[in-house]
Design an enzyme around this catalytic site. Structure first.
Site, PDB file in Angstrom:
ATOM      1  CE  LYS A 103     -12.910  18.555 -35.214  1.00 29.98           C
ATOM      2  NZ  LYS A 103     -12.770  17.745 -36.436  1.00 29.98           N
TER       3      LYS A 103
HETATM    4  C1  LIG Z   1     -12.923  16.327 -36.454  1.00 27.76           C
HETATM    5  C2  LIG Z   1     -13.330  15.724 -37.730  1.00 27.76           C
HETATM    6  C3  LIG Z   1     -13.930  14.442 -37.805  1.00 27.76           C
HETATM    7  C4  LIG Z   1     -14.086  13.553 -36.589  1.00 27.76           C
HETATM    8  O1  LIG Z   1     -15.092  14.001 -35.723  1.00 27.76           O
HETATM    9  P1  LIG Z   1     -15.173  13.403 -34.230  1.00 27.76           P
HETATM   10  O2  LIG Z   1     -16.244  14.195 -33.572  1.00 27.76           O
HETATM   11  O3  LIG Z   1     -13.828  13.600 -33.625  1.00 27.76           O
HETATM   12  O4  LIG Z   1     -15.524  11.956 -34.365  1.00 27.76           O
HETATM   13  C5  LIG Z   1     -14.362  13.985 -39.032  1.00 27.76           C
HETATM   14  N1  LIG Z   1     -14.187  14.720 -40.154  1.00 27.76           N
HETATM   15  C6  LIG Z   1     -13.598  15.930 -40.137  1.00 27.76           C
HETATM   16  C7  LIG Z   1     -13.407  16.656 -41.408  1.00 27.76           C
HETATM   17  C8  LIG Z   1     -13.153  16.483 -38.930  1.00 27.76           C
HETATM   18  O5  LIG Z   1     -12.551  17.680 -38.914  1.00 27.76           O
END
Ligand SMILES: *Cc1c(COP(=O)(O)O)cnc(C)c1O
Length: 427
Positions: A103
């Protein structure tokens, strides 16, 4: 590029409006009116140039080329290696950024776009976000020190991991961490009300930083390009641990614009709405259940409609491009232990779901190869040490963080408590 709302399709916005607004007023989700296609020659360029070429058609006139290139450069301040675990399975490590989760890419890109827009418009912007852990940390880090932007993060008291809490609460300055006496769902409901609040809107631009925002979503294409560039041999199968399906939708968008990917695996935990939809054709929303891979505990994934749009626009058959599976907590635990023992590689619970989904798939389809997304560093999850029966070494930046002071404001799960703090801040 123009964006339409997936609800009322005649509702259009340009990149800047869509970013500042986050979500269209009709509660739909923004989607580009067309999917650009790119020249394969792009793949031989350096990473920053690839990113710039990929994102530029989506941004259009909203940010001139020079500042946009600079935004890409600042976003990509860390590596995206594909590490081979077996001859057929690689791990795309997305945890080398400041908060050790994928993210970071979207949050850094979005923060710099907002800074550009705030300076142009000369006003303040308040970013409001609810988090169950990773989102808040990435947003706090991405926006910390960004001028004219305040960030308000609502997180559920006692329900984020030790390191996630440090990542939320050790910035200070323009980052306000609100520790809510309630659940993640409470935080999300409060965020929604705050985003619509007229008194706050009267004082600042208000936007969210969840994966619905196109400035967080679209740059997630970058690392699919970087990984395929590193990949040798036939087009890979890519396994994506999925919750809100932003990551998978970004990969599919990259494929639709020409990136060579054989297929995606939607690796889900017990929260399996999409998996059941692909099996039965029925989309049945259920309340989320808690699992070890808690960033994927989503009952009604907000980005899934983007997947349907891509498939439709690019004339793809959903079943040809995405297969899915649901992995239990027992399987996740067993996978983490086995991969640690056999390959000396520590998976986090989300990466473990994706690894298991990929290795099951390859067993049925020998001759295929691929990689999974390791979406966060294992040290971020308190469960990992218990599962492996030993503690994980803290990376240096984490050690430094543990020495900093925690600053957060405890509040009850009442929207007005948060509202007062925000209004006070805006003066
Ligand atoms: C947010 C997140 C996900 C999920 O990703 P999406 O785009 O919501 O499908 C998977 N793994 C981790 C570690 C995350 O922080």
């Amino acid at each position: 590029m123009q964006y339409f709302s997936t609800n009322k399709r005649s509702l259009h916005a340009d990149f800047e409006q869509a970013v500042l607004q986050g979500q269209p007023d009709d509660n739909g989700i923004y989607f580009p009116v067309s999917i650009p296609s790119f020249d394969q020659a792009v793949m031989s360029l350096p990473e920053v140039d690839i990113a710039f070429r990929v994102i530029q058609p989506f941004v259009g006139e909203a940010i001139p080329e020079l500042p946009l290139f600079e935004i890409c450069r600042e976003t990509l301040s860390f590596p995206f290696p594909v590490v081979n675990l077996t001859k057929d399975i690689g791990s795309l490590e997305l945890f080398h950024g400041p908060t050790m989760a994928f993210k970071d890419v979207g949050a850094r890109f979005m923060s710099r776009c907002l800074q550009y827009f705030s300076q142009k418009r000369s006003g303040r912007t308040v970013v409001i976000v609810a988090t169950s852990g990773d989102t808040g940390g990435a947003v706090a880090s991405g926006f910390h020190g960004v001028q004219d932007v305040d960030v308000v993060i609502l997180f559920p008291k006692g329900r984020v991991s030790r390191i996630q809490e440090l990542q939320l609460t050790t910035h200070g300055d323009n980052v306000i961490a609100l520790e809510v006496d309630g659940s993640f769902d409470d935080c999300q409901a409060m965020a929604k009300q705050l985003l619509a609040d007229r008194d706050i809107k009267a004082k600042a631009y208000v936007t969210s930083a969840n994966s619905i925002n196109i400035a967080r979503w679209l740059p997630q294409q970058f690392y699919y390009f970087f990984a395929v560039k590193q990949w040798e041999g036939a087009s890979p199968i890519i396994s994506v641990p999925s919750g809100n399906f932003g990551n998978l939708a970004a990969g599919l968008l990259a494929k639709a614009s020409g990136l060579k990917v054989k297929r995606f695996i939607a690796a889900c935990n017990a929260n399996d709405v999409v998996h059941r939809f692909l099996k039965t054709g029925r989309y049945e929303v259920k309340p989320s259940v808690s699992t070890l891979s808690n960033a994927m505990d989503v009952g009604n994934p907000s980005n899934f409609v983007r997947i349907l749009e891509i498939v439709d626009k690019a004339n793809l058959e959903l079943k040809d491009v995405i297969t899915s599976c649901s992995i239990s907590d027992d399987e996740t635990t067993e996978t983490m232990q086995r991969v640690d023992k056999e390959y000396g590689y520590v998976l986090d619970p989300h990466g473990a779901v994706a690894f298991k989904a990929l290795s099951d798939h390859l067993e049925l389809d020998p001759g295929e190869r691929g990689f999974f997304l390791e979406t966060a560093h294992p040290v971020k999850f308190d469960s990992v040490a218990d599962i492996l029966g030993r503690s994980i070494d803290l990376p240096d930046p984490v050690v430094k963080m543990t020495e900093k002071q925690k600053v957060s404001i405890g509040i009850p799960h009442e929207t007005n408590a948060a509202k007062d703090i925000i209004l006070h801040r805006l003066g």
